[in-house]
Design an enzyme around this catalytic site. Structure first.
Site, PDB file in Angstrom:
ATOM      1  N   HIS A  69      -0.398   5.443   4.179  1.00 31.48           N
ATOM      2  CA  HIS A  69      -1.083   6.370   3.292  1.00 31.48           C
ATOM      3  C   HIS A  69      -0.773   6.006   1.854  1.00 31.48           C
ATOM      4  O   HIS A  69       0.387   5.823   1.477  1.00 31.48           O
ATOM      5  CB  HIS A  69      -0.646   7.810   3.571  1.00 31.48           C
ATOM      6  CG  HIS A  69      -1.343   8.813   2.710  1.00 31.48           C
ATOM      7  ND1 HIS A  69      -2.659   9.170   2.903  1.00 31.48           N
ATOM      8  CD2 HIS A  69      -0.921   9.518   1.629  1.00 31.48           C
ATOM      9  CE1 HIS A  69      -3.009  10.055   1.991  1.00 31.48           C
ATOM     10  NE2 HIS A  69      -1.974  10.286   1.192  1.00 31.48           N
ATOM     11  N   SER A  70      -1.812   5.909   1.019  1.00 30.03           N
ATOM     12  CA  SER A  70      -1.679   5.578  -0.394  1.00 30.03           C
ATOM     13  C   SER A  70      -0.930   4.241  -0.533  1.00 30.03           C
ATOM     14  O   SER A  70      -1.373   3.245   0.032  1.00 30.03           O
ATOM     15  CB  SER A  70      -1.000   6.726  -1.144  1.00 30.03           C
ATOM     16  OG  SER A  70      -1.235   6.647  -2.535  1.00 30.03           O
ATOM     17  N   MET A  71       0.212   4.196  -1.233  1.00 32.17           N
ATOM     18  CA  MET A  71       0.942   2.929  -1.313  1.00 32.17           C
ATOM     19  C   MET A  71       1.208   2.353   0.076  1.00 32.17           C
ATOM     20  O   MET A  71       1.174   1.131   0.284  1.00 32.17           O
ATOM     21  CB  MET A  71       2.275   3.111  -2.042  1.00 32.17           C
ATOM     22  CG  MET A  71       3.116   1.821  -2.096  1.00 32.17           C
ATOM     23  SD  MET A  71       4.816   2.081  -2.622  1.00 32.17           S
ATOM     24  CE  MET A  71       5.520   2.816  -1.133  1.00 32.17           C
ATOM     25  N   SER A 124      -5.204   4.654   4.350  1.00 33.20           N
ATOM     26  CA  SER A 124      -5.596   6.010   3.983  1.00 33.20           C
ATOM     27  C   SER A 124      -5.365   6.217   2.493  1.00 33.20           C
ATOM     28  O   SER A 124      -4.278   5.906   1.975  1.00 33.20           O
ATOM     29  CB  SER A 124      -4.741   7.008   4.798  1.00 33.20           C
ATOM     30  OG  SER A 124      -4.880   8.325   4.345  1.00 33.20           O
TER      31      SER A 124
END
Length: 250
Positions: A76-78, A103
């Site tokens: 998720h993200s990073m 994501s």
């Protein structure tokens, strides 16, 4: 006993692996959730954060267990960028994962902004405040701000490094999720992964802001389905079953 499949979940910038722990209960019997804790984060807070992407990938490779067990990689993200880099490393070793899921993040070439933010604490904390997940009292406390900045700055340096690396096409099934109200990584940005995927499975846009995976059970349910598919693929070298829904963090 060996698990039938592993779901590897990688954290967002500044985040702890513990956010994924509740998802283990929804996994099929015999599947294992692995959520590596990065140095300087969560329960490893006293350690020095890693700001070198190659070192982070090397550490992740050491923590995911036997790569002969089918893997689903989620970030998720990073964590999506880390999952992409980990996927490439596994493919280069001849042990590709069953699937890659990113994501709330766009591809590496869109992350150049992170180099500036890593060196501008005020701008970085302003970005964190926009996400709405950090209590205002934390951001108002000099001591808490310092604790927050230490891993965040290292993580944004990782993002900056990812933006400078040559991009390579992913050869495993590639899924992408986005929040329809995400103020920092909207769906049109996440969709730009498609040219990087030779087996693109599409973008799924879900209700919520940047932290939509924790705002209902849609994402963990979808990941459980992928884990079930991975377990059924029959690529594990040892098909003896371990207890269902197990979890390893740290």
């Amino acid at each position: 006993m060996s698990p039938t499949a592993r779901l590897v979940c990688l954290p967002y910038a500044g985040g702890s692996a513990d956010v994924y722990r509740p998802w283990a209960g929804g996994l099929p019997e015999g599947c294992e959730l692995i959520a590596p804790e990065l140095p300087g984060h969560g329960r490893r807070l006293p350690e020095e954060p890693l700001a070198d992407l190659a070192k982070v990938v090397s550490e992740l490779l050491a923590r995911i267990g036997d790569p002969a067990v089918p893997l689903v990689l989620f970030g998720h993200s990073m964590g999506g960028l880390l999952a992409y880099e980990l996927c490439q490393a596994l493919c280069a070793r001849g042990t590709p994962p069953h699937a890659l899921v990113v994501s709330a993040v766009g591809p590496p070439e869109l992350q150049g902004y992170a180099r500036h933010l890593a060196n501008d604490p005020d701008a970085l904390l302003d970005r964190v405040a926009r996400l709405g997940a950090t209590p205002p009292e934390v951001l108002a406390s000099p001591q808490m701000r310092a604790l927050l900045l230490r891993p965040l700055q290292a993580d944004f340096r990782l993002l900056g490094q990812a933006s400078a690396r040559p991009t390579r096409s992913v050869t495993v099934p590639f899924h992408a999720f986005a929040g329809d109200g995400d103020p920092v990584h909207p769906p049109d940005e996440v969709a730009r992964w498609q040219p990087h995927a030779s087996r693109w499975q599409g973008l799924r846009t879900l209700p919520g802001d940047h932290f939509f995976p924790w705002q209902d059970d849609t994402v963990p349910t979808l990941l459980a389905r992928l884990a079930r598919s991975a377990a059924a693929s029959g690529h594990a070298t040892d098909r003896r079953r371990s207890p269902g829904g197990t979890v390893r963090t740290g």
